[in-house]
Write a protein that holds these residues in place. Structure first.
Motif, PDB file in Angstrom:
ATOM      1  N   LYS A  61      31.593  32.955  42.291  1.00 51.15           N
ATOM      2  CA  LYS A  61      30.376  33.760  42.181  1.00 51.15           C
ATOM      3  C   LYS A  61      29.520  33.454  40.950  1.00 51.15           C
ATOM      4  CE  LYS A  61      32.620  37.799  40.052  1.00 51.15           C
ATOM      5  NZ  LYS A  61      32.924  39.229  40.224  1.00 51.15           N
ATOM      6  N   GLY A  88      26.483  43.445  47.758  1.00 44.66           N
ATOM      7  CA  GLY A  88      26.466  44.122  46.467  1.00 44.66           C
ATOM      8  C   GLY A  88      27.329  45.358  46.433  1.00 44.66           C
ATOM      9  N   ILE A  89      27.823  45.810  47.597  1.00 51.06           N
ATOM     10  CA  ILE A  89      28.717  46.964  47.664  1.00 51.06           C
ATOM     11  C   ILE A  89      30.141  46.453  47.853  1.00 51.06           C
ATOM     12  CG2 ILE A  89      29.312  49.109  48.868  1.00 51.06           C
ATOM     13  CD1 ILE A  89      26.647  49.243  47.455  1.00 51.06           C
ATOM     14  N   GLU A  94      26.636  41.497  43.429  1.00 53.78           N
ATOM     15  CA  GLU A  94      26.000  42.015  42.220  1.00 53.78           C
ATOM     16  C   GLU A  94      25.749  40.919  41.178  1.00 53.78           C
ATOM     17  OE1 GLU A  94      28.471  44.840  40.136  1.00 53.78           O
ATOM     18  OE2 GLU A  94      30.296  43.855  40.832  1.00 53.78           O
ATOM     19  N   GLU A  95      26.598  39.889  41.168  1.00 55.29           N
ATOM     20  CA  GLU A  95      26.455  38.826  40.169  1.00 55.29           C
ATOM     21  C   GLU A  95      25.176  38.018  40.387  1.00 55.29           C
ATOM     22  OE1 GLU A  95      26.850  36.364  37.033  1.00 55.29           O
ATOM     23  OE2 GLU A  95      28.094  38.145  37.411  1.00 55.29           O
ATOM     24  N   VAL A  97      22.533  38.952  41.998  1.00 55.18           N
ATOM     25  CA  VAL A  97      21.387  39.836  41.782  1.00 55.18           C
ATOM     26  C   VAL A  97      21.074  39.913  40.283  1.00 55.18           C
ATOM     27  CG1 VAL A  97      20.555  42.215  41.933  1.00 55.18           C
ATOM     28  CG2 VAL A  97      21.752  41.188  43.878  1.00 55.18           C
ATOM     29  N   LYS A  98      22.094  40.061  39.471  1.00 52.74           N
ATOM     30  CA  LYS A  98      21.914  40.132  38.022  1.00 52.74           C
ATOM     31  C   LYS A  98      21.275  38.849  37.489  1.00 52.74           C
ATOM     32  CE  LYS A  98      25.322  39.383  35.211  1.00 52.74           C
ATOM     33  NZ  LYS A  98      26.592  39.474  34.418  1.00 52.74           N
ATOM     34  N   SER A 109      15.979  44.153  49.109  1.00 54.87           N
ATOM     35  CA  SER A 109      17.135  44.537  49.917  1.00 54.87           C
ATOM     36  C   SER A 109      16.683  44.998  51.294  1.00 54.87           C
ATOM     37  CB  SER A 109      17.913  45.659  49.226  1.00 54.87           C
ATOM     38  OG  SER A 109      19.062  46.013  49.973  1.00 54.87           O
TER      39      SER A 109
END
Length: 281
Positions: A61, A88-89, A94-95, A97-98, A109
């Motif tokens: 990731k 992201g859930i 999430e990585e 996206v950050k 989204s």
């Protein structure tokens, strides 16, 4: 101009739960980043989508997110999909996206299926406030810490669990949290979907006699706030008022504020605390 990262929710079981917007986006983007390409290819084949895919998962990731962000900066439009549900859930989404935000890339989204929210609405328990724990940690020390923190959680609790860990998790929850109402959702949106209302102890008994099969979402009743407040009050009342005051003064609280907090903790007027402190001096 840079491309856009599209977070595309995919079905958690029933293929009809995909949105028209997601289908159009999967067809129009330049690349699909999938948590497991073997799963996603079945979805793409079903809807006759020919967009190229690349693998993006927990074990690559960080490096792969950096590579994908560079592609986005070069103008590539990328759709991110998870094995099932919303990216992201409880997945590596999430990585990327950050990193995308840090690079100034546009992220949007596309909402759709999510097992957590679906189970919550099916549970029959309070939906106004809830906490999502996903899969409990496998590390014993970290797992114990999370379970202990849930002892005083007043919100409805949502937990994911695999069939081979279910019985052990139910036993741990009962040992740490005591008896609670529990809704067990299995194979949500699929042919063999079941929703069963238990207490923790009755769920333990049921699954001792019935082998768990399929993917589970546990929706657990939160602690009664009034009972929790009463327990806290009893704990404070076990201390003398000067000892209680010292708890707050030691934290740097001003005497007046400490008296107000002690009165609140014990459920008495502030003047009563003041009088007791006067008499003890």
């Amino acid at each position: 101009m840079s491309g856009t990262l599209y977070l595309c929710a995919t079905p958690i079981g029933n293929l009809e739960d995909i949105t028209l917007r997601v289908l159009r986006t999967l067809q129009e983007v330049d690349l699909i980043a999938a948590e497991d390409t073997r799963n996603t290819i079945k979805l793409l084949n079903h809807f006759e989508i020919k967009t190229p895919m690349t693998s993006y998962h927990e074990h690559n990731k960080i490096e792969k997110a950096s590579h994908l962000v560079n592609q986005l900066l070069d103008g590539t439009n990328i759709a991110l999909v998870t094995d099932a549900g919303t990216p992201g859930i409880s997945d590596p989404g999430e990585e990327i996206v950050k990193q995308a935000y840090e690079a100034g890339v546009t992220v949007t989204s596309l909402p759709g299926a999510c097992a957590c929210v679906t189970a919550l609405t099916l549970s029959g328990l309070s939906t106004r406030r809830f906490t999502f724990e996903a899969f409990l940690p496998t590390d014993k020390k970290e797992r114990r810490k999370i379970l202990q923190s849930l002892c005083t959680e007043t919100r409805t609790i949502v937990i994911y669990e695999a069939p081979h860990h279910l019985k052990n998790t139910l036993q741990e929850l009962y040992s740490e949290l005591g008896e609670r109402k529990l809704t067990v959702c299995r194979e949500i949106t699929k042919i063999h979907e079941t929703v069963q209302l238990f207490t923790l102890s009755s769920a333990i008994s049921y699954f001792e006699e019935n082998t768990p099969r399929g993917e589970f979402v546990l929706v657990l009743e939160g602690r009664n706030p009034e009972e929790l407040e009463q327990e806290a009050r009893e704990a404070w009342n076990a201390l003398s008022v000067p000892e209680h005051m010292e708890q707050y003064l030691a934290r740097g609280m001003q005497r007046k504020e400490a008296m107000k907090q002690v009165a609140k903790d014990r459920g008495v007027p502030k003047r009563d605390i003041y009088q007791i402190l006067l008499e003890s001096e």
